[in-house]
Design a protein around this motif. Structure first.
Motif, PDB file in Angstrom:
ATOM      1  N   ASP A  25     -25.112 -31.303  -8.024  1.00  0.00           N
ATOM      2  CA  ASP A  25     -23.681 -31.511  -7.376  1.00  0.00           C
ATOM      3  C   ASP A  25     -22.706 -30.852  -8.148  1.00  0.00           C
ATOM      4  O   ASP A  25     -22.487 -31.441  -9.481  1.00  0.00           O
ATOM      5  N   LEU A  26     -22.149 -30.119  -7.466  1.00  0.00           N
ATOM      6  CA  LEU A  26     -21.030 -29.007  -8.225  1.00  0.00           C
ATOM      7  C   LEU A  26     -19.578 -29.740  -8.617  1.00  0.00           C
ATOM      8  O   LEU A  26     -19.196 -29.378  -9.574  1.00  0.00           O
ATOM      9  N   ALA A  27     -19.256 -30.716  -7.571  1.00  0.00           N
ATOM     10  CA  ALA A  27     -18.101 -31.149  -7.851  1.00  0.00           C
ATOM     11  C   ALA A  27     -18.038 -32.559  -8.125  1.00  0.00           C
ATOM     12  O   ALA A  27     -16.996 -33.082  -8.032  1.00  0.00           O
ATOM     13  N   GLY A  28     -19.053 -33.245  -7.958  1.00  0.00           N
ATOM     14  CA  GLY A  28     -19.295 -34.765  -8.066  1.00  0.00           C
ATOM     15  C   GLY A  28     -18.660 -35.525  -6.981  1.00  0.00           C
ATOM     16  O   GLY A  28     -18.441 -36.822  -7.126  1.00  0.00           O
ATOM     17  N   ASP A  29     -18.752 -35.034  -5.904  1.00  0.00           N
ATOM     18  CA  ASP A  29     -18.035 -35.291  -4.448  1.00  0.00           C
ATOM     19  C   ASP A  29     -18.943 -35.713  -3.265  1.00  0.00           C
ATOM     20  O   ASP A  29     -18.565 -36.156  -2.420  1.00  0.00           O
ATOM     21  N   GLY A  30     -20.236 -35.277  -3.744  1.00  0.00           N
ATOM     22  CA  GLY A  30     -21.238 -35.151  -2.570  1.00  0.00           C
ATOM     23  C   GLY A  30     -20.669 -34.330  -1.340  1.00  0.00           C
ATOM     24  O   GLY A  30     -21.760 -34.329  -0.458  1.00  0.00           O
ATOM     25  N   ASP A  31     -20.348 -33.399  -1.596  1.00  0.00           N
ATOM     26  CA  ASP A  31     -20.079 -32.308  -0.319  1.00  0.00           C
ATOM     27  C   ASP A  31     -20.285 -30.917  -0.736  1.00  0.00           C
ATOM     28  O   ASP A  31     -20.569 -30.141  -0.154  1.00  0.00           O
ATOM     29  N   HIS A  32     -20.323 -30.610  -2.192  1.00  0.00           N
ATOM     30  CA  HIS A  32     -20.429 -29.225  -2.930  1.00  0.00           C
ATOM     31  C   HIS A  32     -21.736 -29.340  -3.596  1.00  0.00           C
ATOM     32  O   HIS A  32     -21.563 -30.035  -4.734  1.00  0.00           O
ATOM     33  N   TYR A  33     -22.836 -28.712  -3.359  1.00  0.00           N
ATOM     34  CA  TYR A  33     -23.842 -28.836  -3.739  1.00  0.00           C
ATOM     35  C   TYR A  33     -24.542 -27.084  -4.175  1.00  0.00           C
ATOM     36  O   TYR A  33     -24.226 -26.224  -3.434  1.00  0.00           O
ATOM     37  N   ALA A  34     -25.247 -26.986  -5.364  1.00  0.00           N
ATOM     38  CA  ALA A  34     -26.087 -25.892  -5.577  1.00  0.00           C
ATOM     39  C   ALA A  34     -27.547 -26.313  -5.337  1.00  0.00           C
ATOM     40  O   ALA A  34     -28.039 -27.490  -5.706  1.00  0.00           O
ATOM     41  N   ALA A  35     -28.201 -25.394  -4.774  1.00  0.00           N
ATOM     42  CA  ALA A  35     -29.686 -25.608  -4.560  1.00  0.00           C
ATOM     43  C   ALA A  35     -30.551 -24.449  -4.774  1.00  0.00           C
ATOM     44  O   ALA A  35     -30.127 -23.377  -4.577  1.00  0.00           O
ATOM     45  N   ARG A  36     -31.726 -24.617  -5.604  1.00  0.00           N
ATOM     46  CA  ARG A  36     -32.536 -23.515  -5.903  1.00  0.00           C
ATOM     47  C   ARG A  36     -33.732 -24.126  -5.322  1.00  0.00           C
ATOM     48  O   ARG A  36     -34.401 -25.103  -5.753  1.00  0.00           O
ATOM     49  N   VAL A  37     -34.362 -23.418  -4.410  1.00  0.00           N
ATOM     50  CA  VAL A  37     -35.570 -23.678  -3.541  1.00  0.00           C
ATOM     51  C   VAL A  37     -36.559 -22.640  -3.932  1.00  0.00           C
ATOM     52  O   VAL A  37     -36.371 -21.266  -3.618  1.00  0.00           O
ATOM     53  N   THR A  38     -37.616 -22.802  -4.455  1.00  0.00           N
ATOM     54  CA  THR A  38     -38.536 -22.074  -4.787  1.00  0.00           C
ATOM     55  C   THR A  38     -39.969 -22.379  -4.069  1.00  0.00           C
ATOM     56  O   THR A  38     -40.540 -23.373  -4.179  1.00  0.00           O
ATOM     57  N   ALA A  39     -40.463 -21.450  -3.289  1.00  0.00           N
ATOM     58  CA  ALA A  39     -41.561 -21.730  -2.611  1.00  0.00           C
ATOM     59  C   ALA A  39     -42.468 -20.457  -2.272  1.00  0.00           C
ATOM     60  O   ALA A  39     -42.108 -19.288  -2.087  1.00  0.00           O
ATOM     61  N   GLU A  40     -43.669 -20.485  -2.255  1.00  0.00           N
ATOM     62  CA  GLU A  40     -44.822 -19.455  -2.186  1.00  0.00           C
ATOM     63  C   GLU A  40     -44.681 -18.976  -0.855  1.00  0.00           C
ATOM     64  O   GLU A  40     -44.855 -17.866  -0.580  1.00  0.00           O
ATOM     65  N   SER A  41     -44.543 -20.016   0.188  1.00  0.00           N
ATOM     66  CA  SER A  41     -44.281 -19.483   1.499  1.00  0.00           C
ATOM     67  C   SER A  41     -43.236 -18.415   1.847  1.00  0.00           C
ATOM     68  O   SER A  41     -43.148 -17.991   2.771  1.00  0.00           O
ATOM     69  N   PHE A  42     -42.455 -18.235   0.923  1.00  0.00           N
ATOM     70  CA  PHE A  42     -41.180 -17.305   0.986  1.00  0.00           C
ATOM     71  C   PHE A  42     -41.696 -15.713   0.757  1.00  0.00           C
ATOM     72  O   PHE A  42     -41.049 -14.853   1.064  1.00  0.00           O
TER      73      PHE A  42
END
Length: 77
Positions: A25-42
């Motif tokens: 959660d980038l801003a602590g507001d539940g609206d601005h997130y960062a996501a790192r998604v790692t998958a072999e299927s990529f």
């Protein structure tokens, strides 16, 4: 109503079962997130296609319930 980080992660994992998902959660507001998604299927897909899979997993919530997502995708080492 903002989305919870665990809800975002669950939606991604449901649609990309081999994904390891880290949400910040980038801003602590539940609206601005960062996501790192790692998958072999990529493997063998373009970065654009990887991002499209993640956005599709969120079922149209981007720009609505989920205001901003800083997305990083990767293939496991």
């Amino acid at each position: 109503m903002p989305m919870a980080a665990d809800e975002i992660a669950a939606m991604i994992r449901e649609n990309i079962p081999d994904a390891a998902v880290e949400i910040t959660d980038l801003a602590g507001d539940g609206d601005h997130y960062a996501a790192r998604v790692t998958a072999e299927s990529f493997r063998g897909t373009s970065r654009v296609a990887q991002h499209q899979r993640v956005y599709a997993a969120l079922g149209g919530r981007m720009g609505g319930v989920l205001h901003a997502l800083q997305l990083t995708t990767a293939i496991p080492d």
